[in-house]
Design an enzyme around this catalytic site. Structure first.
Site, PDB file in Angstrom:
ATOM      1  N   CYS A 199       0.736  -1.191   0.091  1.00 27.75           N
ATOM      2  CA  CYS A 199      -0.029   0.127  -0.012  1.00 27.75           C
ATOM      3  C   CYS A 199       0.775   1.262  -0.060  1.00 27.75           C
ATOM      4  O   CYS A 199       1.934   1.262   0.455  1.00 27.75           O
ATOM      5  CB  CYS A 199      -0.809   0.119   1.176  1.00 27.75           C
ATOM      6  SG  CYS A 199      -2.159   1.409   1.361  1.00 27.75           S
ATOM      7  N   ASP A 252       0.383   3.707   1.745  1.00 30.15           N
ATOM      8  CA  ASP A 252       0.172   4.491   2.990  1.00 30.15           C
ATOM      9  C   ASP A 252       1.695   4.954   3.400  1.00 30.15           C
ATOM     10  O   ASP A 252       2.521   4.022   3.404  1.00 30.15           O
ATOM     11  CB  ASP A 252      -0.275   3.534   4.111  1.00 30.15           C
ATOM     12  CG  ASP A 252      -0.747   4.036   5.286  1.00 30.15           C
ATOM     13  OD1 ASP A 252       0.219   4.710   5.909  1.00 30.15           O
ATOM     14  OD2 ASP A 252      -1.852   3.918   5.752  1.00 30.15           O
ATOM     15  N   HIS A 311      -2.264  -3.945   5.074  1.00 29.97           N
ATOM     16  CA  HIS A 311      -1.832  -3.604   6.408  1.00 29.97           C
ATOM     17  C   HIS A 311      -3.366  -3.053   6.831  1.00 29.97           C
ATOM     18  O   HIS A 311      -4.197  -2.603   6.455  1.00 29.97           O
ATOM     19  CB  HIS A 311      -0.950  -2.397   6.604  1.00 29.97           C
ATOM     20  CG  HIS A 311      -1.703  -1.102   6.000  1.00 29.97           C
ATOM     21  ND1 HIS A 311      -2.379  -0.415   6.852  1.00 29.97           N
ATOM     22  CD2 HIS A 311      -1.807  -0.672   4.586  1.00 29.97           C
ATOM     23  CE1 HIS A 311      -2.515   0.944   5.965  1.00 29.97           C
ATOM     24  NE2 HIS A 311      -2.331   0.540   4.857  1.00 29.97           N
ATOM     25  N   CYS A 318      -6.157   0.383   6.897  1.00 29.03           N
ATOM     26  CA  CYS A 318      -5.835   0.725   5.500  1.00 29.03           C
ATOM     27  C   CYS A 318      -7.036   1.623   4.965  1.00 29.03           C
ATOM     28  O   CYS A 318      -8.230   1.175   4.863  1.00 29.03           O
ATOM     29  CB  CYS A 318      -5.850  -0.481   4.478  1.00 29.03           C
ATOM     30  SG  CYS A 318      -5.679  -0.001   2.799  1.00 29.03           S
TER      31      CYS A 318
END
Length: 209
Positions: A41, A43, A97, A100
């Site tokens: 991701c 993130d 994760h 998310c």
């Protein structure tokens, strides 16, 4: 943060690396031969090399919102092709994760504009596993389970590709599904059964070489 601080950090980082090895950057510039392709991701709290404890050159990284691998996305398909056929990676990891934002957004019935087509892929995961997910009363647990199932489905998408099937037969390449638990820092292996998935999808998705 002041942008100038970034360049100061860079100079400090260079100095640190050269103190440990005067040839660090010279050796780094000679090329890469990573064992892993990591699809994760975007993130900002989830960085591949750091959470895996690997150094530059050991993992080829692709990141996007909610670690998706839709077959219509030429970006992720090109990354897989390059990593498998040219870099010859032997391990592909899809790492989601908990917490998310992409998965959370996909659970909401909201018009999110340009994000709609992307998040629809996650909503498709929900549709496929609707019976299991709707049976979960606790919203946080449902959210976490959808995160796990999304990783599982992206692993399946990867196994459907010709590049991965060919590399499996040629050199035993494997695909793994992981979750990063931000609250504890732990990596969780979802124990994706590569061989079982490949067997299940063979009738429809098998590529003959």
């Amino acid at each position: 943060m002041n942008i100038e601080q970034i360049f100061e950090n860079n100079r400090h980082w260079i100095s640190q690396k050269l103190q440990g090895d005067q040839n660090y950057f010279e050796n780094l510039s000679k090329g890469q031969s990573p064992e892993f392709l990591y699809i994760g991701c975007s993130d900002s709290r989830v960085t591949a090399e750091e959470l895996m404890g690997l150094a530059p050159g050991q993992v080829f990284v692709h990141r996007n919102i909610a670690n998706m691998v839709p077959n219509t996305d030429l970006n992720s398909m090109s990354v897989i092709n390059y990593a498998v056929q040219h870099l010859k990676v032997n391990h592909i990891v899809v790492c989601g994760h908990y917490g998310c934002g992409g998965v959370k957004a996909a659970m909401q019935q909201s018009d999110l504009g340009i994000l709609n087509p992307w998040l629809r892929n996650i909503r498709d995961v929900y549709r496929i596993h609707k019976k299991e997910l709707n049976a979960i009363v606790d919203e946080e647990k449902k959210y976490e389970r959808l995160t796990e199932l999304n990783v599982q489905e992206q692993c399946i998408n990867i196994i459907k590709t010709a590049d991965v099937q060919k590399a499996f037969h040629e050199r035993g390449l494997k695909v793994y599904g992981w979750i990063f638990d931000i609250k504890s820092g732990k990596l969780i292996d979802l124990e994706i059964d590569f061989n079982e998935i490949l067997k299940d999808i063979t009738e429809i998705y098998k590529i003959t070489f």
